[in-house]
Scaffold this motif. Structure first.
Motif, PDB file in Angstrom:
ATOM      1  N   PRO A   1       0.811  -1.219   0.000  1.00 26.57           N
ATOM      2  CA  PRO A   1       0.000   0.000   0.000  1.00 26.57           C
ATOM      3  C   PRO A   1       0.845   1.271   0.000  1.00 26.57           C
ATOM      4  CG  PRO A   1      -0.928  -1.599   1.506  1.00 26.57           C
ATOM      5  CD  PRO A   1       0.372  -2.170   1.051  1.00 26.57           C
ATOM      6  N   GLY A   2       0.684   2.073  -1.055  1.00 24.09           N
ATOM      7  CA  GLY A   2       1.369   3.354  -1.155  1.00 24.09           C
ATOM      8  C   GLY A   2       2.799   3.295  -1.628  1.00 24.09           C
ATOM      9  N   GLU A   3       3.326   2.096  -1.892  1.00 24.55           N
ATOM     10  CA  GLU A   3       4.759   2.022  -2.184  1.00 24.55           C
ATOM     11  C   GLU A   3       5.093   0.832  -3.074  1.00 24.55           C
ATOM     12  OE1 GLU A   3       7.972   3.095   0.894  1.00 24.55           O
ATOM     13  OE2 GLU A   3       7.974   0.901   0.906  1.00 24.55           O
ATOM     14  N   VAL A   4       6.032   1.053  -3.987  1.00 26.01           N
ATOM     15  CA  VAL A   4       6.638  -0.024  -4.773  1.00 26.01           C
ATOM     16  C   VAL A   4       8.143   0.061  -4.569  1.00 26.01           C
ATOM     17  CG1 VAL A   4       7.180  -0.822  -7.106  1.00 26.01           C
ATOM     18  CG2 VAL A   4       4.846  -0.206  -6.527  1.00 26.01           C
ATOM     19  N   ARG A   5       8.750  -1.059  -4.213  1.00 30.14           N
ATOM     20  CA  ARG A   5      10.200  -1.139  -4.078  1.00 30.14           C
ATOM     21  C   ARG A   5      10.728  -2.138  -5.100  1.00 30.14           C
ATOM     22  NH1 ARG A   5      12.839   1.159   0.184  1.00 30.14           N
ATOM     23  NH2 ARG A   5      11.476   2.221   1.706  1.00 30.14           N
ATOM     24  N   ALA A   6      11.857  -1.802  -5.716  1.00 29.54           N
ATOM     25  CA  ALA A   6      12.406  -2.660  -6.757  1.00 29.54           C
ATOM     26  C   ALA A   6      13.924  -2.566  -6.774  1.00 29.54           C
ATOM     27  CB  ALA A   6      11.837  -2.260  -8.125  1.00 29.54           C
ATOM     28  N   ALA A   7      14.534  -3.528  -7.445  1.00 27.55           N
ATOM     29  CA  ALA A   7      15.983  -3.538  -7.656  1.00 27.55           C
ATOM     30  C   ALA A   7      16.236  -3.691  -9.151  1.00 27.55           C
ATOM     31  CB  ALA A   7      16.640  -4.670  -6.878  1.00 27.55           C
ATOM     32  N   VAL A   8      17.143  -2.874  -9.695  1.00 32.67           N
ATOM     33  CA  VAL A   8      17.439  -2.887 -11.128  1.00 32.67           C
ATOM     34  C   VAL A   8      18.950  -2.985 -11.318  1.00 32.67           C
ATOM     35  CG1 VAL A   8      17.215  -1.650 -13.317  1.00 32.67           C
ATOM     36  CG2 VAL A   8      15.401  -1.470 -11.595  1.00 32.67           C
ATOM     37  N   GLN A   9      19.373  -3.900 -12.178  1.00 37.09           N
ATOM     38  CA  GLN A   9      20.798  -4.057 -12.464  1.00 37.09           C
ATOM     39  C   GLN A   9      21.217  -3.108 -13.587  1.00 37.09           C
ATOM     40  OE1 GLN A   9      23.269  -6.269 -10.918  1.00 37.09           O
ATOM     41  NE2 GLN A   9      24.333  -4.604 -11.968  1.00 37.09           N
ATOM     42  N   GLY A  10      22.109  -2.189 -13.269  1.00 37.71           N
ATOM     43  CA  GLY A  10      22.645  -1.273 -14.271  1.00 37.71           C
ATOM     44  C   GLY A  10      24.053  -1.681 -14.662  1.00 37.71           C
ATOM     45  N   SER A  11      24.905  -0.692 -14.955  1.00 39.31           N
ATOM     46  CA  SER A  11      26.273  -0.968 -15.389  1.00 39.31           C
ATOM     47  C   SER A  11      27.224  -1.176 -14.210  1.00 39.31           C
ATOM     48  CB  SER A  11      26.779   0.177 -16.270  1.00 39.31           C
ATOM     49  OG  SER A  11      26.704   1.414 -15.573  1.00 39.31           O
ATOM     50  N   ARG A  12      26.798  -0.807 -13.014  1.00 35.71           N
ATOM     51  CA  ARG A  12      27.629  -1.016 -11.842  1.00 35.71           C
ATOM     52  C   ARG A  12      27.310  -2.365 -11.195  1.00 35.71           C
ATOM     53  NH1 ARG A  12      27.705   4.936  -8.844  1.00 35.71           N
ATOM     54  NH2 ARG A  12      28.633   6.087 -10.603  1.00 35.71           N
ATOM     55  N   ARG A  13      28.262  -2.863 -10.402  1.00 34.31           N
ATOM     56  CA  ARG A  13      28.105  -4.191  -9.814  1.00 34.31           C
ATOM     57  C   ARG A  13      26.905  -4.256  -8.861  1.00 34.31           C
ATOM     58  NH1 ARG A  13      31.484  -8.377  -9.611  1.00 34.31           N
ATOM     59  NH2 ARG A  13      33.148  -7.085 -10.497  1.00 34.31           N
ATOM     60  N   THR A  14      26.705  -3.217  -8.068  1.00 34.80           N
ATOM     61  CA  THR A  14      25.605  -3.199  -7.105  1.00 34.80           C
ATOM     62  C   THR A  14      24.311  -2.733  -7.778  1.00 34.80           C
ATOM     63  OG1 THR A  14      27.137  -2.683  -5.302  1.00 34.80           O
ATOM     64  CG2 THR A  14      24.797  -2.274  -4.911  1.00 34.80           C
ATOM     65  N   PRO A  15      23.237  -3.522  -7.700  1.00 38.06           N
ATOM     66  CA  PRO A  15      21.965  -3.098  -8.315  1.00 38.06           C
ATOM     67  C   PRO A  15      21.452  -1.810  -7.686  1.00 38.06           C
ATOM     68  CG  PRO A  15      21.926  -5.434  -7.748  1.00 38.06           C
ATOM     69  CD  PRO A  15      23.151  -4.867  -7.107  1.00 38.06           C
ATOM     70  N   TYR A  16      20.744  -1.022  -8.480  1.00 36.79           N
ATOM     71  CA  TYR A  16      20.164   0.214  -7.992  1.00 36.79           C
ATOM     72  C   TYR A  16      18.849  -0.085  -7.267  1.00 36.79           C
ATOM     73  CZ  TYR A  16      23.531   2.404 -11.105  1.00 36.79           C
ATOM     74  OH  TYR A  16      24.688   2.772 -11.720  1.00 36.79           O
ATOM     75  N   ARG A  17      18.584   0.682  -6.203  1.00 39.37           N
ATOM     76  CA  ARG A  17      17.380   0.505  -5.402  1.00 39.37           C
ATOM     77  C   ARG A  17      16.343   1.566  -5.786  1.00 39.37           C
ATOM     78  NH1 ARG A  17      17.519  -4.597  -3.787  1.00 39.37           N
ATOM     79  NH2 ARG A  17      19.682  -5.147  -3.299  1.00 39.37           N
TER      80      ARG A  17
END
Length: 255
Positions: free
Chosen positions: A66-82
């Motif tokens: 409710p009210g929020e979506v959280r996700a992780a996305v893999q970009g060009s850096r080793r650590t995924p973006y939040r």
């Protein structure tokens, strides 16, 4: 192109991949409504790169509450973006008003109990002075891109819209009312499984909604089957007739 966009994204095995590999993402009126809002307020270039990320499977996870979506996305850096995307979740008092307005409209109530999203529901929300779909999105990404939204946020937004295709009740869950809560209220506390609308956790739906190596062909959508005694729940007969008529309605459906 900014310096942090120079590298190619690290390829992901088993990421969440959009089923729509070409053309427009979103096939139902409610998902297209959400996409239309995004394309009106967001940078078109980054939305385009976000579609590519969504189709490549760069999104690792999406969790809607409710009210929020959280996700992780893999970009060009080793650590995924939040990723965090926030909208207003309506409180219990407001949802009580919404449910009373829906219950007063027999057609809306019947469609929702049958697992459908009536096109008029957006107008019903507007008549109450509230929005079904967000006008503004409070969005954050841990990447250094200053654009609004960045391609990582855009990828999540497109996958979110495509998930709305498969389950329109996620739109309402984001506003603070799960499918089970809403249908339970509309059915006058009748068991949800009697209405054949099981509430499956969002994470479980994602497990088979997005598949690695998905093609451009969208799977056939299954027809929604209403409960045999749905008419009795929408228009209750007087006295004890419900108890008498329910087995007859179910027998006709089996026949």
């Amino acid at each position: 192109m900014a310096w942090f966009d120079a590298g190619k994204p690290i390829r992901v095995e088993g990421g969440l991949k959009a089923r729509t590999q070409r053309g427009t993402i979103g096939s139902t009126w409610w998902s297209r409504r959400f996409i239309d809002i995004l394309e009106r307020i967001c940078d078109k270039g980054r939305l385009s790169r976000g579609r590519a990320y969504a189709r490549q499977g760069q999104v690792l996870s999406i969790d809607l509450s409710p009210g929020e979506v959280r996700a992780a996305v893999q970009g060009s850096r080793r650590t995924p973006y939040r990723i965090v995307i926030r909208i207003e979740a309506y409180d219990e008092a407001r949802w009580t008003t919404i449910e009373e307005s829906i219950a007063a409209q027999a057609v809306y109530r019947a469609k929702l109990l049958a697992g459908e999203m009536p096109t008029e529901i957006e107008e019903l929300f507007a008549a109450l002075g509230i929005d079904l779909f967000p006008r503004d999105l409070d969005m954050d990404c841990s990447c250094p891109d200053w654009g609004f939204p960045c391609k990582h946020l855009s990828a999540v937004l497109y996958l979110l819209a495509e998930s709305f295709d498969d389950d329109p009740f996620l739109v309402l869950a984001w506003r603070g009312r799960t499918r089970e809560q809403l249908l339970g209220s509309l059915a006058d506390d009748a068991p949800v499984d009697t209405l054949q609308v099981a509430d499956v956790p969002f994470a479980d739906r994602l497990a088979d909604f997005y598949a690695p190596g998905a093609t451009a062909h969208r799977p056939e959508r299954r027809a929604t089957t209403a409960a045999p005694d749905l008419l009795l729940r929408v228009f209750p007969p007087p006295g004890d007739l419900t108890r008498t008529l329910t087995p007859a309605y179910r027998g006709l459906a089996d026949a």
